[in-house]
Design a protein around this motif. Sequence first.
Motif, PDB file in Angstrom:
ATOM      1  N   GLU A  30      -4.906   0.755   3.447  1.00 53.56           N
ATOM      2  CA  GLU A  30      -4.453  -0.376   4.251  1.00 53.56           C
ATOM      3  C   GLU A  30      -4.399  -0.007   5.725  1.00 53.56           C
ATOM      4  O   GLU A  30      -4.727  -0.796   6.604  1.00 53.56           O
ATOM      5  N   GLU A  31      -3.975   1.239   5.995  1.00 57.29           N
ATOM      6  CA  GLU A  31      -3.688   1.621   7.385  1.00 57.29           C
ATOM      7  C   GLU A  31      -4.935   1.713   8.254  1.00 57.29           C
ATOM      8  O   GLU A  31      -4.870   1.505   9.459  1.00 57.29           O
ATOM      9  N   ASP A  91       6.897   2.098   5.605  1.00 57.08           N
ATOM     10  CA  ASP A  91       5.716   1.248   5.762  1.00 57.08           C
ATOM     11  C   ASP A  91       4.849   1.349   4.502  1.00 57.08           C
ATOM     12  O   ASP A  91       4.371   2.426   4.166  1.00 57.08           O
ATOM     13  N   GLY A  92       4.650   0.243   3.818  1.00 58.53           N
ATOM     14  CA  GLY A  92       3.765   0.233   2.659  1.00 58.53           C
ATOM     15  C   GLY A  92       4.476   0.626   1.381  1.00 58.53           C
ATOM     16  O   GLY A  92       4.694  -0.193   0.490  1.00 58.53           O
ATOM     17  N   HIS A 126      -1.524  -7.412   7.667  1.00 59.34           N
ATOM     18  CA  HIS A 126      -1.115  -6.861   6.372  1.00 59.34           C
ATOM     19  C   HIS A 126      -2.103  -7.324   5.313  1.00 59.34           C
ATOM     20  O   HIS A 126      -2.850  -8.283   5.530  1.00 59.34           O
ATOM     21  N   HIS A 181       7.709  -5.994   3.350  1.00 64.86           N
ATOM     22  CA  HIS A 181       7.270  -4.991   4.322  1.00 64.86           C
ATOM     23  C   HIS A 181       8.356  -4.813   5.369  1.00 64.86           C
ATOM     24  O   HIS A 181       9.163  -5.716   5.587  1.00 64.86           O
ATOM     25  N   HIS A 237       0.841  -1.202   0.000  1.00 64.68           N
ATOM     26  CA  HIS A 237       0.000   0.000   0.000  1.00 64.68           C
ATOM     27  C   HIS A 237       0.868   1.239   0.000  1.00 64.68           C
ATOM     28  O   HIS A 237       2.036   1.183   0.412  1.00 64.68           O
TER      29      HIS A 237
HETATM   30 ZN   LIG Z   1       2.003  -1.423   6.078  1.00 67.15          ZN
END
Ligand SMILES: [Zn+2]
Length: 407
Positions: free
Chosen positions: A124-125, A90-91, A354, A186, A79
């Motif tokens: 996603e978050e 992150d992502g 995830h 990730h 993401h």
């Molecule tokens: Zn993530």
Amino acid sequence: MRIDRKRLAQSIDELGKIGETPRGGLTRVALTDDDRRGRDLMVRWMREAGLRVTVDQMGNIFGERVGAERLPPVMIGSHIDSVPTGGKYDGQLGVLCGLETIRALDQHRVRTRHPVTLAIFTNEEGARFQPAMIASGVMAGKIPLEDAYNARDKDGLRLVDELERIGYLGAEPCVPRPFRAYLELHIEQGPVLEEEGFAVGIVDGIVAISWSRLTLHGVQDHAGPTPMRIRHDALVAAADVVAGVRSIARELGGDVVTTVGNLTVQPNIVNAIPGTVTLSIDMRDPRSETLDTARERLDATVKDACAREGVRYELEHYWRVPYTPFAPDVVAAIERAAAATGARHRHILSGAGHDAQYMAAIGPAGMIFVPSRDGRSHCEEEFTPMDDIEHGATTLFLAAVDLAGRV
Ligand SMILES: [Zn+2]
């Protein structure tokens, strides 16, 4: 064959400028204007790499590199949305390592039997629209499309309206699609790889999670004239529960983690004995049976704490996901790839959810972790050294070639 480290580093920098915070972090919350700018840049790069780009009803973006045969693709996803004042790894790192895999396939003129598809999942978050991983959840058939569309942010804006506003309400049905394998790189978001000096984590699965909600009903009264001996203080019982939840993890030992992350107090003023308290309990462990035991301990902890203070309570265990194991053949391909890069690697579990968790419900999935400095994430200090990123990205690339079959 390796990926191009310099090209990857440049992409991380460039995408990381969209929504960059003054302290070098990232605020690119789902379906905001910055999310749109990030998506636009990704789509441009995907088209420049020759991918056939499509967008589905949840705004998930797919870019397909054709294979030699008409077979289900190897899908690489993650993401690009972030939490507010989050980090640049992150992502976004998983998506960019996926893009680098595509670019490296082209550069090395690799033809594969299966297509290779890059996937970017919406929201996603869960920082703006709940629940988290909503779009992969819809794709896996676990969340109804209508429910996802009607999710509202704190200002009352609907997800579907915001998707349309930024131009990413696509036409393709958001339904399970066949894939040969789903791969996601990730950051670890924990300290294990860094502490032990590993560059790459081969993720065996995602831990089981249990969520509970506790409401304590005491007797609200004046903080002055009410003697201690006749009080029924909801917050005093809650304090016992908070300490007790910590004890559950200490007593059970192993990998179990327990957290009270949310607590509300009513009336929450200086001169009143708290009448009502609600709090959340999050418990995680690789083994679902451990969580059964932890829930029994929680029941007893709450019962005892409430009896001591003479308060009533309701305890709901309202959400539970079992341990999600990743597909053995995908995990094995990742292990071979990690070994081929020469990177120090180990097997590891994911303590966080995830998109790969939902993908694992509809096909063979696996994940690759790279270290997080000081184990930190969802903050501006989030950082992964480029040496580790290079090892992780090359692992992803080699695993994709392995699973897609070179011709
Ligand atoms: Zn993530």
